[in-house]
Design an enzyme around this catalytic site. Structure first.
Site: not given
Lengths: 216, 216
Positions: B38, B41
């Site tokens: 994440r 990301h």
């Protein structure tokens, strides 16, 4: 542990940033250099000196719009809340993010159109885009929708298109960089994000009021 | 231009992130891998796979705290507003940022102590720190103050120390990594920031409720 005063921390940070840019042979023209310095300050990533690109005199266009008291519209709340609102309002500017507006629906209820893309459409309907600075730090879909609105004749003063991501981000920024009707600033490729959008707007605000990066 | 549905964009993004990690020979253990994915990301910067470090079972400690309905305290508003509040509140957790509390003074009026550092002290006084997750994405001075409070006996469930910057940030994170009394997660060196703090907390929330990174 640092026990420096906030003023000293800021000043020392920009000494290091300018030294880092010089070491890398990065000599950027003013006023763009002030924006790039703030992006590096917020990321500690000197790669942004290579990634930031603008249309001619885009920074100047943004500064002029702010000095005229323009709308600043952001794609997401994280960008909105990071912008120096006091400085903006002292210039008679206003700050908006419509992503959580009641008129914006969940993507599933809007034919898959993301909330931030719907928010751009809504901003156009409300007359917020003409002469504004639009700062997109998160959602490629918001930038794509904004470009459709620009094609349809809407004319912001500056588009800061710095969404981050693996799907659509680089493409949406390349599409923005192909625009000749609106001044733009992008980070080429996948990198970008909310903090980069905030740093860019806050750098423009500093330029607009004449406060240097090494001042608080 | 992407016309993919948000679900498809998310899924495709994590396919690319996992492929990028595999190409670089980065095989991270679960559940840490979910957090690092994440962070990548949110930054499109694979260097974070090398920079993230934790104490043993720190991610597990954070997930367990969230599942018990803990306080999440952030150093700045940009981190607070990015956290998935709905998911946190469904777990009976609460979200706080005291930087704009009336009790917090301008640094000049507080002996040079930054607003976010004062906010940490205030959180301790109000009993918000014990058993909490503290997410520091911006201010090394907040992390330094928090470490003083930990030395004095305050015990959060997890400290996410990911401030960014050129003065004090790397040092404050190294000091956190020397702590043995509180679980911690850091990004080594200068890099970090509000979006990294947000991505970390939101990754822990996903783990706590069992929602994968490639789901919405």
């Amino acid at each position: 542990m640092s026990s420096l005063h906030p003023h000293a921390i800021a000043a020392q940070s920009f000494v290091l940033i300018r030294a880092g840019l010089a070491e890398r042979g990065k000599i950027l023209p003013e006023p763009l250099s002030a924006v790039v310095e703030r992006i590096i300050h917020t990321t500690a990533d000197f790669e942004f000196a290579d990634l930031v690109a603008t249309s001619p005199a885009a920074v100047e266009a943004g500064v002029q719009a702010l000095q005229s008291g323009c709308v600043v519209l952001t794609d997401v709340e994280m960008v909105r809340i990071g912008i120096n609102r006091q400085r903006l309002e002292r210039l008679d500017g206003t700050l908006h993010c419509l992503m959580n507006d009641p008129a914006v629906l969940p993507a599933d209820a809007a034919g898959g159109l993301t909330r931030s893309a719907q928010a751009m459409r809504l901003a156009a309907e409300r007359g917020l885009l003409a002469g504004s600075i639009v700062a997109i730090g998160n959602a490629p879909t918001a930038l794509e929708e904004l470009l459709r609105l620009v094609e349809a004749g809407v004319c912001p003063a500056l588009i800061i298109g710095v969404p981050v991501g693996f799907v659509g981000a680089a493409e949406s920024k390349a599409a923005l960089a192909a625009t000749t009707t609106v001044p733009w600033l992008i980070t080429q490729g996948r990198k970008g994000g909310s903090t980069i959008a905030v740093a860019t707007v806050n750098a423009l605000l500093r330029l607009a009021v004449g406060v240097g990066n090494d001042e608080l």
